[in-house]
Design a protein around this motif. Structure first.
Motif, PDB file in Angstrom:
ATOM      1  N   GLU A  65       0.845  -1.193   0.000  1.00 22.18           N
ATOM      2  CA  GLU A  65       0.000   0.000   0.000  1.00 22.18           C
ATOM      3  C   GLU A  65       0.881   1.242   0.000  1.00 22.18           C
ATOM      4  N   ARG A  78      -2.180   7.326  -2.050  1.00 26.62           N
ATOM      5  CA  ARG A  78      -2.820   7.346  -3.364  1.00 26.62           C
ATOM      6  C   ARG A  78      -2.145   8.334  -4.314  1.00 26.62           C
ATOM      7  N   GLU A  79      -1.613   9.420  -3.790  1.00 26.29           N
ATOM      8  CA  GLU A  79      -0.995  10.407  -4.675  1.00 26.29           C
ATOM      9  C   GLU A  79       0.286   9.890  -5.333  1.00 26.29           C
ATOM     10  N   VAL A 107       0.555   6.704  -6.724  1.00 19.26           N
ATOM     11  CA  VAL A 107       0.297   5.519  -7.556  1.00 19.26           C
ATOM     12  C   VAL A 107       0.737   5.685  -9.004  1.00 19.26           C
ATOM     13  N   VAL A 143      -0.205  -0.892 -10.757  1.00 18.34           N
ATOM     14  CA  VAL A 143      -1.235  -0.963  -9.719  1.00 18.34           C
ATOM     15  C   VAL A 143      -2.206  -2.079 -10.063  1.00 18.34           C
ATOM     16  N   VAL A 199      -3.683   9.424 -10.985  1.00 18.51           N
ATOM     17  CA  VAL A 199      -4.185   9.258  -9.623  1.00 18.51           C
ATOM     18  C   VAL A 199      -5.695   9.074  -9.624  1.00 18.51           C
ATOM     19  N   SER A 212      -6.760   1.217  -7.312  1.00 16.77           N
ATOM     20  CA  SER A 212      -6.423   0.977  -5.908  1.00 16.77           C
ATOM     21  C   SER A 212      -5.121   1.705  -5.609  1.00 16.77           C
ATOM     22  N   ASN A 213      -4.665   1.560  -4.375  1.00 19.89           N
ATOM     23  CA  ASN A 213      -3.341   2.081  -4.016  1.00 19.89           C
ATOM     24  C   ASN A 213      -2.394   0.935  -3.688  1.00 19.89           C
TER      25      ASN A 213
END
Length: 297
Positions: free
Chosen positions: A166, A169-170, A172, A177, A203, A208-209
């Protein structure tokens, strides 16, 4: 293909190590980047140790020109060992570098056509068995190791597995992914169905992240997919593209690694890994903390 064939034991591992290491020039002009040390072990040694912990028996190095030092590292150094014995010095530091005769095999990737092509170069040795893949630039630190966690999951569920982590998110858009499906019970929430793979998504478009993190257990059918030599991103033959084609045809799951990842393909990640591992060593930690405080004052 029946379920039993998707659960053959994982005995072989492929290490794609033919890269030129240009981001570390001039250090890698004459030394493979995989031989750059994190404290007192080269990167390739960490990956091999992780493979052995997971029960891997056969190591397959996909190499290129100028990579002989990496193979010699896992051979006996008779002059060095004889001198150390004559001086009554222990050989403990060398023991983990010894590989059983016949258990290290090298093949050449004559042209740099991408990760998928490098894996395909090992097809004759992999044969009809499932196999692991290690990207040594990705230093995975945990107890048990990343591949051991994956093999334990594989022994329960079979099929194809990739390790994921994990990330915020910024971040990814810098990684491959997964598009996740259901989480499986009985694995501590660490095992997730993979319904798709997206390479470096925006993004806002990321499913997902959970990022792909450099360890794989794949069925041999991926070699048949790679046989087509179809080029993807960057004009290279991409392993991610081949795996994506297998989703839906065979079981595909992701193991969320319970540990830390260091991107040792970058200079910052390499330095971070060196400091992090030094701070975990009882023989170095106190001195490293003092040095860090002095440098930061």
């Amino acid at each position: 293909m029946n379920a039993q064939s998707l659960r053959k034991p994982v005995r072989k591992a492929v290490f794609p190590v033919a890269g030129l290491g240009t981001r570390f020039l001039p250090a890698t002009k004459a030394i493979p980047k995989e031989m750059l040390p994190i404290i007192d072990r080269p990167l390739i040694q960490y990956a091999v140790d992780e493979a052995r912990e997971a029960g891997i028996e056969q190591l397959i190095f996909v190499t290129g020109r100028g990579k002989t030092a990496m193979v010699e590292h896992f051979d006996h150094a008779f002059e060095l060992e004889t001198t150390m014995r004559d001086r009554n010095k222990k050989l403990d530091a060398l023991e983990r570098t010894w590989v059983q005769p016949g258990n290290l095999i090298t093949v050449r990737q004559q042209v740099p056509l991408g990760l998928g092509h490098a894996i395909w170069c090992a097809r004759a040795i992999v044969g009809d068995e499932p196999f692991a893949i290690f990207l040594p630039d990705e230093l995975m630190v945990g107890s048990p190791g990343c591949m051991k966690q994956m093999v334990e999951a594989y022994n329960e569920i079979g099929g194809n597995l990739i390790s994921v982590l994990e990330v915020p998110r910024e971040d990814v858009s810098s990684y491959g992914v997964i598009a996740p499906g259901d989480r499986l019970d009985g694995f501590g929430g660490a095992l997730t169905e993979v319904r798709g793979l997206v390479e470096k998504p925006k993004v806002e478009d990321a499913p997902s992240n959970l990022i792909i993190s450099g360890r794989y257990i794949l069925q041999p059918e991926v070699m048949r997919t790679l046989e087509g030599q179809e080029k993807g991103a960057g004009g290279e033959i991409q392993l991610t593209d081949a795996m994506a084609r297998m989703i839906g045809e065979q079981p595909f799951h992701a193991v969320t690694f319970a540990g830390r990842r260091f991107d040792c393909g970058s200079k910052i990640g390499f330095v971070e890994a060196t400091l992090a591992l030094a701070l975990e060593r009882p023989d170095m930690a106190d001195d490293i903390r003092q040095i860090a405080r002095r440098l930061l004052d």
